[in-house]
Enzyme design. Sequence first.
Site, PDB file in Angstrom:
ATOM      1  N   ASP A  57       0.092  -2.459  -3.536  1.00  0.00           N
ATOM      2  CA  ASP A  57       0.482  -2.741  -2.159  1.00  0.00           C
ATOM      3  C   ASP A  57       0.040  -1.620  -1.217  1.00  0.00           C
ATOM      4  O   ASP A  57       0.676  -0.568  -1.157  1.00  0.00           O
ATOM      5  CB  ASP A  57       2.017  -2.899  -2.123  1.00  0.00           C
ATOM      6  CG  ASP A  57       2.535  -3.211  -0.742  1.00  0.00           C
ATOM      7  OD1 ASP A  57       1.723  -3.609   0.121  1.00  0.00           O
ATOM      8  OD2 ASP A  57       3.750  -3.078  -0.521  1.00  0.00           O
ATOM      9  N   ASP A  59      -3.721  -4.953   4.238  1.00  0.00           N
ATOM     10  CA  ASP A  59      -2.562  -4.911   3.344  1.00  0.00           C
ATOM     11  C   ASP A  59      -2.752  -5.824   2.136  1.00  0.00           C
ATOM     12  O   ASP A  59      -2.607  -7.045   2.240  1.00  0.00           O
ATOM     13  CB  ASP A  59      -1.305  -5.310   4.127  1.00  0.00           C
ATOM     14  CG  ASP A  59      -0.055  -5.204   3.275  1.00  0.00           C
ATOM     15  OD1 ASP A  59      -0.121  -4.653   2.160  1.00  0.00           O
ATOM     16  OD2 ASP A  59       0.998  -5.693   3.720  1.00  0.00           O
TER      17      ASP A  59
END
Length: 424
Positions: free
Chosen positions: A122, A308
């Site tokens: 992440d 992201d």
Amino acid sequence: MKFLLSFLAVLSLAFGVFALPHSGSQLKGRSFRVERVQRGNRPVHGPTALRRAYEKFGIVPADLNIDLDDFEPLTKKHAAVSRQDVSEPDQTGAVSAASVQGDAAFVSPVTIGGQKVVLNFDTGSADFWVMNTELSTAAQKGHAVYNPSNSTTFKKMEGATFNISYGDASYAYGGVGTDIVNIGGATVNNQAIGIPDTVSDAFIEDTTSNGLVGLGFSSLNTVKPDQQKTFFENVADSLQEPVMTASLRADGVGEYEFGLLDHSKYEGDIANVTVDSSNGFWQFKSEYYAVGDGSVKNITETPTSIADTGTSLMLLSQEVVDAYYAEVQHAVYASSASGYIFPCNASLPSLSIAVGPRHLATVPGHLINFSEVGVNKTTGGKVCYGGVQTNHGSSMQILGDVFLKAFFAVFDLRGPSFGIASPK
Ligand SMILES: *[C@@H]1O[C@H](CO)[C@@H](O)[C@H](O)[C@H]1NC(C)=O
Ligand SMILES: *[C@@H]1O[C@H](CO)[C@@H](O)[C@H](O)[C@H]1NC(C)=O
Ligand SMILES: *[C@@H]1O[C@H](CO)[C@@H](O)[C@H](O)[C@H]1NC(C)=O
Ligand SMILES: *[C@@H]1O[C@H](CO)[C@@H](O)[C@H](O)[C@H]1NC(C)=O
Ligand SMILES: *[C@@H]1O[C@H](CO)[C@@H](O)[C@H](O)[C@H]1NC(C)=O
Ligand SMILES: *[C@@H]1O[C@H](CO)[C@@H](O)[C@H](O)[C@H]1NC(C)=O
Ligand SMILES: *[C@@H]1O[C@H](CO)[C@@H](O)[C@H](O)[C@H]1NC(C)=O
């Protein structure tokens, strides 16, 4: 991440100083790959992906209240498939045809103190934490858990805690320790690892993942009293080049690579833009867009974006989203699905968005077809969920997997900077 947005300023002021363990890493000058595998063979529910993204970034959707009488969501079916079990970590995605729509949920194998778990990578957060034997037996059920007491290299970090909150219903907190972390051969000897004794139900129920590898900037790291570095920051010095690349493909297979720009994975030049890491994200200017072959228009609402890997969709300024779906026949905003939906047989234009001051990055229309979500009761035709949705006025646009799949993406600690090139 709700608290990350609201407390960013506080965090960066409060934790200006790092006190780090010796994050020694080995094999200087090498590069390392890790496959990003798909979590089993399940379709991904568009609205669920959207809800997760909203929770992660603390976005509160304004209910536009345009309920559609002619839209029948496939909720039951999706509830059933989402309970399917995790695939083995070393199964290389081996994606069957059914999984073309299941692009959202990926995990990668990681070894901690010799114990293998599958974690989410992440770039939108900076805590490394893993499901472990400190959790209640019920919470561990269905998960591959890390057992610190079985690791001879684990060291408890006395007095340290972490507490990460991704939204009202999603959090993890507990103690912290260090251990040897190996990702595709890239090794950090003293990686700080959150060892939660408590995680929210969302993490307990999601047996396809056993934790997170935060790859944002450590100003977002929640460890107290001493903020800790991410795996990428720790391993960077030992790499040939301080880069992490993401090659995520539409078919659900993908790869992360640390330390090298693999020229066999892209063609042409890398558009390399300056990253503003002051908020802890891989953030850059994103001031204009174009729909299909249409003219280039300015983004006035939120002219900045982050890359992201931990978010499935693209969440953009309302003006961009509205302009995009205005070009998709019969697309409508459905509050029952919290987003734009359209007939699956619609023709989808591409969407271009600025990455940095000079580069317009084009995402082909087929990647914006996120998943099937229902049937149109009037026509009987299938209804699909858009991979581009609104950020509801959040302080940034979020370029998640729908965007990243269109490119060979480079997260470069020099600068820092972010780059994209055409994948081969
Ligand atoms: C790890 O420790 C548990 C007890 O905490 C034990 O049951 C298990 O066999 C151990 N596994 C290994 C591989 O040593
Ligand atoms: C974790 O942080 C949240 C705020 O984000 C706070 O409400 C909660 O009490 C904290 N939990 C612990 C155990 O520190
Ligand atoms: C778009 O922004 C640029 C630079 O900020 C400005 O020069 C231009 O006039 C704007 N165009 C429109 C159509 O607003
Ligand atoms: C269902 O079909 C009707 C007729 O073509 C259309 O007007 C409507 O927008 C469609 N709804 C959805 C959700 O696709
Ligand atoms: C969208 O994907 C579905 C499968 O999920 C497929 O049936 C449909 O043809 C696709 N539509 C477009 C416009 O790409
Ligand atoms: C899409 O499917 C619907 C329902 O089956 C049909 O009425 C419509 O003509 C189709 N549109 C296109 C562009 O093929
Ligand atoms: C991107 O630009 C930075 C300087 O801002 C440079 O150090 C780095 O090598 C470049 N990266 C790539 C992949 O070209």
